[in-house]
Design an enzyme around this catalytic site. Sequence first.
Site, PDB file in Angstrom:
ATOM      1  N   THR A  12     -32.445  25.163  21.650  1.00  0.00           N
ATOM      2  CA  THR A  12     -33.839  25.469  21.334  1.00  0.00           C
ATOM      3  C   THR A  12     -34.808  24.870  22.338  1.00  0.00           C
ATOM      4  O   THR A  12     -35.851  25.452  22.646  1.00  0.00           O
ATOM      5  CB  THR A  12     -34.183  24.966  19.914  1.00  0.00           C
ATOM      6  N   SER A  57     -25.783  26.716  20.958  1.00  0.00           N
ATOM      7  CA  SER A  57     -24.759  25.705  20.678  1.00  0.00           C
ATOM      8  C   SER A  57     -23.747  26.178  19.642  1.00  0.00           C
ATOM      9  O   SER A  57     -22.683  25.578  19.505  1.00  0.00           O
ATOM     10  CB  SER A  57     -25.401  24.397  20.217  1.00  0.00           C
ATOM     11  N   SER A  58     -24.046  27.239  18.910  1.00  0.00           N
ATOM     12  CA  SER A  58     -23.058  27.786  17.978  1.00  0.00           C
ATOM     13  C   SER A  58     -21.847  28.332  18.722  1.00  0.00           C
ATOM     14  O   SER A  58     -20.775  28.517  18.125  1.00  0.00           O
ATOM     15  CB  SER A  58     -23.686  28.901  17.138  1.00  0.00           C
ATOM     16  N   GLN A 275     -16.045  13.428   1.384  1.00  0.00           N
ATOM     17  CA  GLN A 275     -17.135  14.392   1.366  1.00  0.00           C
ATOM     18  C   GLN A 275     -18.489  13.692   1.283  1.00  0.00           C
ATOM     19  O   GLN A 275     -19.515  14.295   1.591  1.00  0.00           O
ATOM     20  CB  GLN A 275     -16.972  15.351   0.184  1.00  0.00           C
ATOM     21  N   CYS A 276     -18.492  12.425   0.885  1.00  0.00           N
ATOM     22  CA  CYS A 276     -19.729  11.649   0.829  1.00  0.00           C
ATOM     23  C   CYS A 276     -20.169  11.298   2.244  1.00  0.00           C
ATOM     24  O   CYS A 276     -19.347  10.962   3.098  1.00  0.00           O
ATOM     25  CB  CYS A 276     -19.536  10.367   0.023  1.00  0.00           C
TER      26      CYS A 276
END
Length: 340
Positions: A12, A57-58, A275-276
């Site tokens: 961007t 960047s994807s 996952q935390c």
Amino acid sequence: MCQIMIIYTGGTIGMMSDPKTNVLKPINFEQIMDNVPELERLNCRIKVHSFDQVIDSSNMNPAIWSQLAGLIEDNYDDVDGFVILHGSDTMAFTASALSFMLEDLNKPVIFTGSQLPISAIRTDAKENLMTAIEIAKAKKNGQVRVPEVCIYFDYKLFRGNRAFKYNSSKFEAFRSPNYPILAESGVHLRFSVNDIRHPQTDGKLKIHKKLVSDVAVLKLYPGISAKVVENILSADARGIVMETFGAGNTSTDQWFTDLLKNAIDSGKVIIDISQCKVGTVELGRYETSKQLKDIGVANGYDMTYEAAITKAMYLLGQYDDPKLIKELMETDLRGELTVS
């Protein structure tokens, strides 16, 4: 006078709105320079390498990470530091990967980008770029202040393999809850001296360009079926990052444990991360994780998802022995984890 190399990959920060369509399109680095005339006042020489075709960047991938490592290798002796302009969406993946690929690094490699294009009136791009360069050239008593792969965004400097993008609409796009920031920009640049990692040896920079992307992800949820787990574990992947509950906990159903054990016995490396976003995996603390430790699941401690994925790619590219890879996954190589 110091010399800083800027590597412009895209993102961007290097976009401009088309006046006819209002669609963002990439611009070249000369146009970026036109929007930041203050660069001439930084009292350093700037060497620029712009990708022939700047990328979103994807579309980032391990081949481009190897290309970046090669650029750093080729220019390492000629410059004092590097600033890499990169899209924010996968910046944490690239910064993590480079941290493992650049062994015994003793110069700054600072990633930055922006949430708004550099041509926008309220852009965050100018401050991010200017301060990233300031950090890359910062020295004290002749020694660089931050000889690490880092991410600079919104007045904060993060260790690259400790940060992740958490917000797509705020200038404060990145966080690093499990490790302190390395520097903060205000009226003065303030460095957290005790938190900055320095080379473990005085050896020459070693570049590791081989990455193996045979890594799968098993994200657990209540009610996940045996068929889903089996399909993921049987995929053509030597490494599996398993995102578990809380402090590394999973189901204790026998079918689940058996599937994991069979995968490990077949030569796969399974890494347990939480996952935390805050906290660490503690295998064996609860009954729901004790069996994981017993069957040989690797403890990912407090690694980010991005660090776990790229570290697995790096280690799979260097070694064939699953036991050694497991041992190194649990070892702090570049400041990416804290052994509890």
